[in-house]
Design an enzyme around this catalytic site. Sequence first.
Site, mmCIF file in Angstrom:
data_model
loop_
_atom_site.group_PDB
_atom_site.id
_atom_site.type_symbol
_atom_site.label_atom_id
_atom_site.label_comp_id
_atom_site.label_asym_id
_atom_site.label_seq_id
_atom_site.Cartn_x
_atom_site.Cartn_y
_atom_site.Cartn_z
ATOM 1 N N ASN A 20 45.217 53.995 8.722
ATOM 2 C CA ASN A 20 46.277 54.178 7.728
ATOM 3 C C ASN A 20 46.218 52.983 6.786
ATOM 4 O O ASN A 20 46.612 51.878 7.153
ATOM 5 C CB ASN A 20 47.625 54.250 8.459
ATOM 6 N N LYS A 22 47.839 52.485 4.142
ATOM 7 C CA LYS A 22 49.165 52.198 3.568
ATOM 8 C C LYS A 22 49.070 51.951 2.052
ATOM 9 O O LYS A 22 48.244 52.564 1.384
ATOM 10 C CB LYS A 22 49.823 51.029 4.319
ATOM 11 N N HIS A 105 55.714 58.475 10.001
ATOM 12 C CA HIS A 105 55.408 57.074 10.327
ATOM 13 C C HIS A 105 56.730 56.296 10.349
ATOM 14 O O HIS A 105 57.634 56.579 9.555
ATOM 15 C CB HIS A 105 54.451 56.499 9.284
ATOM 16 N N GLU A 107 57.513 53.550 9.195
ATOM 17 C CA GLU A 107 57.875 52.947 7.903
ATOM 18 C C GLU A 107 58.537 53.977 6.992
ATOM 19 O O GLU A 107 59.444 53.643 6.219
ATOM 20 C CB GLU A 107 56.625 52.318 7.259
ATOM 21 N N GLU A 175 53.507 55.048 18.479
ATOM 22 C CA GLU A 175 53.499 53.751 17.810
ATOM 23 C C GLU A 175 54.841 53.057 18.025
ATOM 24 O O GLU A 175 55.798 53.313 17.264
ATOM 25 C CB GLU A 175 53.265 53.936 16.313
ATOM 26 N N GLY A 181 52.030 45.865 13.231
ATOM 27 C CA GLY A 181 51.809 44.709 12.370
ATOM 28 C C GLY A 181 52.324 43.398 12.925
ATOM 29 O O GLY A 181 52.410 42.407 12.197
ATOM 30 N N SER A 220 49.162 47.231 16.442
ATOM 31 C CA SER A 220 48.419 45.991 16.693
ATOM 32 C C SER A 220 47.157 46.187 17.533
ATOM 33 O O SER A 220 46.807 45.319 18.332
ATOM 34 C CB SER A 220 49.333 44.941 17.324
HETATM 35 C C1 PEP Z 1 50.540 51.449 11.783
HETATM 36 O O1 PEP Z 1 51.276 51.038 10.887
HETATM 37 O O2 PEP Z 1 50.428 52.678 11.981
HETATM 38 C C2 PEP Z 1 49.839 50.483 12.594
HETATM 39 C C3 PEP Z 1 49.341 50.885 13.736
HETATM 40 O O3 PEP Z 1 49.747 49.218 12.096
HETATM 41 P P1 PEP Z 1 49.014 47.951 12.764
HETATM 42 O O4 PEP Z 1 47.720 48.448 13.348
HETATM 43 O O5 PEP Z 1 48.800 47.015 11.616
HETATM 44 O O6 PEP Z 1 49.923 47.438 13.805
#
Ligand code: PEP
Length: 260
Positions: A20, A22, A105, A107, A175, A181, A220
């Site tokens: 992703n 973003k 997601h 976010e 997630e 992040g 992460s």
């Molecule tokens: C995400 O935002 O879907 C995600 C997994 O981010 P990160 O890998 O940066 O934690």
Amino acid sequence: MLPAEEKLMTPGIRPLIAGNWKMNGSWRGSRRLADAVRDAAPGLPCDLLVCPPFLHIQPVAATLLGSRVAVGGQDCHHKPHGAHTGDIGAVMLRDAGATHVILGHSERRADHGESNELVARKCEAALAAGLIPLICVGETLAEREAGRATAVVEAQLDGSLPLGFVTSGGIVAYEPVWAIGTGRTPTEEDIAAMHHAMRQALVMAFGPTARTTRLLYGGSVKPSNAEAILALPEVDGALLGGASLVAEDFLAIARAMEAG
Ligand code: PEP
């Protein structure tokens, strides 16, 4: 890390590593990233999906045409077309070359107040347009600390997945919001337990076909922890944020699928 034999007990699922991107990158940078992924794809033991910003979907899809790397959007509107300023319809994504779309997601749920009900309607729109939805679920830190993580995720699955999700190849990504992040991840036991609970919930809701629904872990994931996470039972791949923006990291994680 769990022994390899346990991993082999998840039958019939080809793993997926999804990125992703973003709201990052330039038109040129996205093409460069897509070039690197495309060139490495033939030797990798999994399917690959990249989800660029809307504006970059078309050039990235052109770069990846004929390759083993699929392209997805990061959201779509729940209506097919109409007076919805600034939004993108699922058919438009399809038209630009996308085959998948990320929906729900955390976010989007947080920044745009998206409810489970809205995610389910978006998912229906995606399915109607012939896109494969990748639905994200996951608890906040407060919810995990209150012992409610599984209940929250089960409620998200119950509310966000419409009829036809499983038979159309829909994908689920677990997630945890607090892992995105942040560099923090749940323990391997917690990831395995949540994926097991999700599998059970899906089979209860959709029947035995849901045994082959891909369940990704996201939050992460990086080259240093990918092998251990991807080896867990019921973990059929990963959804990556930050690591998907660096070709070497994305590809190193895809290679870890083989070791896992
Ligand atoms: C995400 O935002 O879907 C995600 C997994 O981010 P990160 O890998 O940066 O934690």
